[in-house]
Design a protein around this motif. Structure first.
Motif, PDB file in Angstrom:
ATOM      1  N   MET A   1     -23.691 -27.897  -3.718  1.00  0.00           N
ATOM      2  CA  MET A   1     -23.741 -29.097  -2.580  1.00  0.00           C
ATOM      3  C   MET A   1     -24.576 -27.775  -1.671  1.00  0.00           C
ATOM      4  SD  MET A   1     -20.460 -30.933  -1.021  1.00  0.00           S
ATOM      5  CE  MET A   1     -20.880 -30.351   0.900  1.00  0.00           C
ATOM      6  N   THR A   2     -25.213 -28.748  -0.545  1.00  0.00           N
ATOM      7  CA  THR A   2     -25.958 -28.114   0.211  1.00  0.00           C
ATOM      8  C   THR A   2     -24.871 -28.022   1.573  1.00  0.00           C
ATOM      9  OG1 THR A   2     -26.887 -29.995   0.908  1.00  0.00           O
ATOM     10  CG2 THR A   2     -28.133 -28.613  -0.424  1.00  0.00           C
ATOM     11  N   THR A   3     -25.502 -26.964   2.473  1.00  0.00           N
ATOM     12  CA  THR A   3     -24.362 -26.676   3.558  1.00  0.00           C
ATOM     13  C   THR A   3     -24.963 -27.637   4.492  1.00  0.00           C
ATOM     14  OG1 THR A   3     -25.342 -24.350   3.167  1.00  0.00           O
ATOM     15  CG2 THR A   3     -23.901 -24.763   4.940  1.00  0.00           C
ATOM     16  N   PRO A   4     -23.784 -28.359   5.067  1.00  0.00           N
ATOM     17  CA  PRO A   4     -23.879 -29.257   5.997  1.00  0.00           C
ATOM     18  C   PRO A   4     -24.677 -28.601   7.380  1.00  0.00           C
ATOM     19  CG  PRO A   4     -21.500 -28.762   6.032  1.00  0.00           C
ATOM     20  CD  PRO A   4     -22.319 -28.125   4.737  1.00  0.00           C
ATOM     21  N   VAL A   5     -25.352 -29.264   8.174  1.00  0.00           N
ATOM     22  CA  VAL A   5     -25.974 -28.670   9.496  1.00  0.00           C
ATOM     23  C   VAL A   5     -24.598 -28.304  10.228  1.00  0.00           C
ATOM     24  CG1 VAL A   5     -27.551 -29.235  11.420  1.00  0.00           C
ATOM     25  CG2 VAL A   5     -28.170 -30.207   9.309  1.00  0.00           C
ATOM     26  N   LEU A   6     -23.998 -29.381  10.459  1.00  0.00           N
ATOM     27  CA  LEU A   6     -22.812 -28.791  11.490  1.00  0.00           C
ATOM     28  C   LEU A   6     -21.418 -28.951  10.816  1.00  0.00           C
ATOM     29  CD1 LEU A   6     -21.867 -28.479  14.403  1.00  0.00           C
ATOM     30  CD2 LEU A   6     -21.411 -30.783  14.395  1.00  0.00           C
ATOM     31  N   ALA A   7     -20.661 -28.018  10.872  1.00  0.00           N
ATOM     32  CA  ALA A   7     -19.303 -28.224  10.044  1.00  0.00           C
ATOM     33  C   ALA A   7     -18.185 -27.735  11.096  1.00  0.00           C
ATOM     34  CB  ALA A   7     -19.000 -27.218   8.985  1.00  0.00           C
ATOM     35  N   ILE A   8     -17.168 -28.633  11.496  1.00  0.00           N
ATOM     36  CA  ILE A   8     -15.987 -28.242  12.329  1.00  0.00           C
ATOM     37  C   ILE A   8     -14.874 -28.361  11.546  1.00  0.00           C
ATOM     38  CG2 ILE A   8     -14.897 -28.841  14.431  1.00  0.00           C
ATOM     39  CD1 ILE A   8     -17.551 -30.387  15.512  1.00  0.00           C
ATOM     40  N   GLU A   9     -14.124 -27.109  11.851  1.00  0.00           N
ATOM     41  CA  GLU A   9     -12.739 -27.141  11.073  1.00  0.00           C
ATOM     42  C   GLU A   9     -11.763 -27.011  12.004  1.00  0.00           C
ATOM     43  OE1 GLU A   9     -13.433 -23.610   8.321  1.00  0.00           O
ATOM     44  OE2 GLU A   9     -15.365 -24.457   7.845  1.00  0.00           O
ATOM     45  N   ASN A  10     -10.798 -27.684  12.086  1.00  0.00           N
ATOM     46  CA  ASN A  10      -9.598 -27.652  12.932  1.00  0.00           C
ATOM     47  C   ASN A  10      -9.774 -27.282  14.502  1.00  0.00           C
ATOM     48  OD1 ASN A  10      -7.898 -28.549  10.705  1.00  0.00           O
ATOM     49  ND2 ASN A  10      -8.225 -26.294   9.946  1.00  0.00           N
ATOM     50  N   LEU A  11     -10.919 -28.005  15.098  1.00  0.00           N
ATOM     51  CA  LEU A  11     -11.096 -27.744  16.387  1.00  0.00           C
ATOM     52  C   LEU A  11      -9.858 -28.194  17.545  1.00  0.00           C
ATOM     53  CD1 LEU A  11     -14.681 -27.816  18.139  1.00  0.00           C
ATOM     54  CD2 LEU A  11     -12.363 -29.075  19.217  1.00  0.00           C
ATOM     55  N   ARG A  12      -9.675 -27.235  18.409  1.00  0.00           N
ATOM     56  CA  ARG A  12      -8.686 -27.645  19.109  1.00  0.00           C
ATOM     57  C   ARG A  12      -9.245 -27.250  20.507  1.00  0.00           C
ATOM     58  NH1 ARG A  12      -2.973 -28.033  19.620  1.00  0.00           N
ATOM     59  NH2 ARG A  12      -2.177 -27.375  21.750  1.00  0.00           N
ATOM     60  N   LYS A  13      -9.166 -27.968  21.882  1.00  0.00           N
ATOM     61  CA  LYS A  13      -9.393 -27.679  22.750  1.00  0.00           C
ATOM     62  C   LYS A  13      -8.484 -28.345  23.985  1.00  0.00           C
ATOM     63  CE  LYS A  13     -12.414 -26.844  26.458  1.00  0.00           C
ATOM     64  NZ  LYS A  13     -12.381 -25.679  27.047  1.00  0.00           N
ATOM     65  N   SER A  14      -8.287 -27.473  24.940  1.00  0.00           N
ATOM     66  CA  SER A  14      -7.158 -27.849  25.968  1.00  0.00           C
ATOM     67  C   SER A  14      -7.844 -27.356  27.225  1.00  0.00           C
ATOM     68  CB  SER A  14      -5.822 -27.444  25.696  1.00  0.00           C
ATOM     69  OG  SER A  14      -5.778 -26.431  25.451  1.00  0.00           O
ATOM     70  N   PHE A  15      -7.444 -28.264  28.429  1.00  0.00           N
ATOM     71  CA  PHE A  15      -7.665 -27.917  29.757  1.00  0.00           C
ATOM     72  C   PHE A  15      -6.468 -27.675  30.406  1.00  0.00           C
ATOM     73  CE2 PHE A  15     -11.728 -30.564  28.945  1.00  0.00           C
ATOM     74  CZ  PHE A  15     -12.751 -29.567  29.279  1.00  0.00           C
TER      75      PHE A  15
END
Ligand SMILES: Nc1ncnc2c1ncn2[C@@H]1O[C@H](COP(=O)(O)OP(=O)(O)O)[C@@H](O)[C@H]1O
Ligand SMILES: [Mg+2]
Lengths: 249, 299
Positions: A1-15
């Motif tokens: 499998m080729t590497t995806p251009v963008l990969a996001i894993e379990n991103l969390r963001k708070s203000f």
């Protein structure tokens, strides 16, 4: 499998105390478009800003071509050169003409000569039917034209990935189409994209994958034929129903 | 005219309009408008004559008018000492040019320091804030006296006692604080989305400032900056208190010899010669800036 251009894993963001994004995991393979839908305030803009390193994240990993860009040691200016971003409010530079807007980054960031940069910008303007606007200032253009210039401005850097944040939300209904058809052209040419939008018809046409964001979580994702036509999650069904009703009014 | 051509291409908006003739209604309206216009001009003329004429009559017929003109408007004497005052005024101009150049640099550095968010600059940000607060809050005359008399009193070797240099330094110290505030307000009015757009194109923080933020900020604060320039020109007269032979001091010397105040009037006229055109120009740029903003609001 080729590497995806963008990969996001379990991103969390708070203000502060507000958790705006959590458990976000997606792969965006090359030449595909991932479309985010969801109510206003569900976190679409924040996600795109995080990908572009305009906002820091609280947890998780963002990878571009397999390389982690959420590592605090990476040079964020260099990462942003590989990403194009187009905003809801165009954000053209009002003190520069159209061609100056487009050539600023290629000259200052990529080190192209003024002539090279102008040559390339003119080609892009011709390709997108705006060649007669090269020397106009943004306030002389219609909203649709401004947004297409903003798209061209980010294309001039030949980005690996294009991030589009509700690029038609600030436009009169009659101007929406010229911008959407520009994006469709890009999709046909194989541009890899992450798109936030309220235009469901458009999402159906360009998306390889649709993600429905609800209060900062992806509650449903899959091909548009499934998520948009046969959603299984009641929250997605409810959202689509409301969009549908609003469209009929 | 090209009426035949116009008829042939009547579906093109621009050409078709050349066939338009004002309707009777419009002609009538035009006549009413021009009547109204004429009446307004007449009212303005009469009221000006009445007000200004009365003022002049009161002045000229007042008992002290003769002695007043003799002590303040002795033109023959005024022209006799004019070269001295003009020579003094060149000092004011020189001082203005030097001060304005230095103030642009220091003011900009202060403004950039105050608006930066870099953690490394925190102590400098604090210092810049204190600096601006202090020097905007003290009368400039006091700063001139403190620098002009205080620094020589320190008797530190290597420090100048030249009053011209000390006076100019005091002016620069004070005006840098004024200009820093104006520039800072301009920088803050540039919307954050402009920075975001520039950064997302890969421009560095400095490039963003240089090519996107500052050009827009400077445009917006051109009128208040020009106002500060007018004030600066006037305030260079204050260094005369240290004994710098500028226009004010030159006038004072002549005046104290003759017990006549005409030299002061000549000095005042010289300042006006410079400041009035600048003020008009400032008004003009301000009006244009407002027009531009309104146009952007419509777009
Ligand atoms: N800079 C910020 N500071 C605090 N809260 C923010 C900020 N930006 C966005 N938010 C909050 O994050 C949530 C998601 O916003 P946003 O990403 O703009 O949603 P969307 O683009 O889907 O409308 C909202 O509740 C919003 O109030
Ligand atoms: Mg948004």
């Amino acid at each position: 499998m080729t590497t995806p251009v963008l990969a996001i894993e379990n991103l969390r963001k708070s203000f502060g105390k507000d958790v705006v994004l959590q458990d976000i995991s997606i792969d965006v393979p090359v030449h595909t478009a991932t479309v985010f839908i969801g109510a206003s305030g569900s976190g679409k803009s924040t996600l795109l800003r995080c990908i572009n390193l305009l906002d820091g994240i609280d947890d998780g990993v963002i990878k571009l071509d397999g390389i982690e860009i959420s590592d605090p040691r990476v040079n964020s200016d260099e990462v942003r050169r590989k990403l194009g971003m187009v905003f809801q409010s165009f954000n053209l530079f009002p003190h520069m003409s159209v061609i100056e807007n487009i050539t600023l980054a290629p000259i200052r960031v990529q080190g192209l000569s003024r002539e090279q940069a102008r040559e390339q910008a003119k080609e892009l303007l011709i390709r997108f039917g705006l060649s007669d606007k090269a020397d106009q200032y943004p306030d002389r253009l219609s909203g649709g034209q401004q947004q297409r210039v903003a798209i061209i401005r980010s294309l001039a850097l030949k980005p690996r990935l294009l991030l589009l944040d509700e690029v038609t939300s600030a436009l009169d209904p009659v101007l929406v189409n010229e911008v959407l058809s520009t994006v469709r052209d890009l999709k046909h040419e194989g541009m890899t994209m992450v798109i936030a939008t309220h235009e469901m018809g458009f999402a159906k046409q360009v998306a390889d994958e649709v993600c429905f964001l609800h209060q900062g979580r992806i509650v449903e994702y899959g091909p548009p034929s499934r998520v948009l036509e046969n959603p299984t999650d009641p929250r997605t069904q409810d959202f689509l129903k409301r969009v549908h009703e609003a469209g009929r009014l | 005219m090209t009426e035949q051509e116009g008829g042939a291409a009547s579906d093109e908006g621009g050409r078709a309009s050349s066939l338009w003739k004002p309707s009777n209604l419009e002609l009538q309206r035009r006549k009413i408008r021009s009547d109204q216009n004429r009446r307004n001009i007449m009212i303005a003329t009469i009221s000006s004559f009445l007000v200004l004429g009365t003022l002049a009559a009161v002045l000229v017929t007042s008992p002290g008018w003769k002695s007043l003109t003799d002590t303040f408007f002795a033109w023959a004497y005024g022209f006799e000492i004019l070269p001295k005052v003009i020579l003094g005024f060149t000092t004011n101009i020189l001082l203005t040019v030097i001060a304005a150049s230095c103030v642009s640099v220091f003011g900009l550095i202060l403004a950039l320091t105050r608006t930066s968010r870099s953690p490394a600059l925190t102590p400098f940000r604090l210092l810049a804030t204190v600096y601006v607060d202090v020097f905007r809050g003290v009368p400039m005359l006091l700063i001139i006296l403190l620098v002009g008399f205080g620094i020589p009193a320190l008797r530190l070797p290597g420090l100048t006692r030249n009053v011209m240099v000390l006076g100019t330094t005091a002016v620069i110290i004070t005006y840098s604080a004024y200009v820093a505030e104006v520039l800072r307000s301009g920088i803050l009015t540039v919307h954050p989305s402009q920075r975001a757009a520039a950064r997302s194109l890969g421009l560095t923080n400095f490039q963003t400032l240089r090519h996107v933020v500052l050009p827009q900020a400077l445009r917006r604060v051109t009128p208040p900056l020009l106002n500060d320039l007018v004030s600066l020109i006037k305030d260079t007269g204050l260094v005369s208190i240290l004994g710098v032979t500028d226009a004010v001091r030159a006038a004072q010397i002549s005046s104290s010899r003759s017990f006549n105040y005409t030299p002061y009037v000549m000095a005042a006229l010289l300042f006006l010669l410079l400041t009035v055109p600048l003020t008009r120009f400032t008004d003009h740029t301000m009006r244009k800036a407002i027009q531009r903003q309104n146009a952007q609001g419509l777009a």
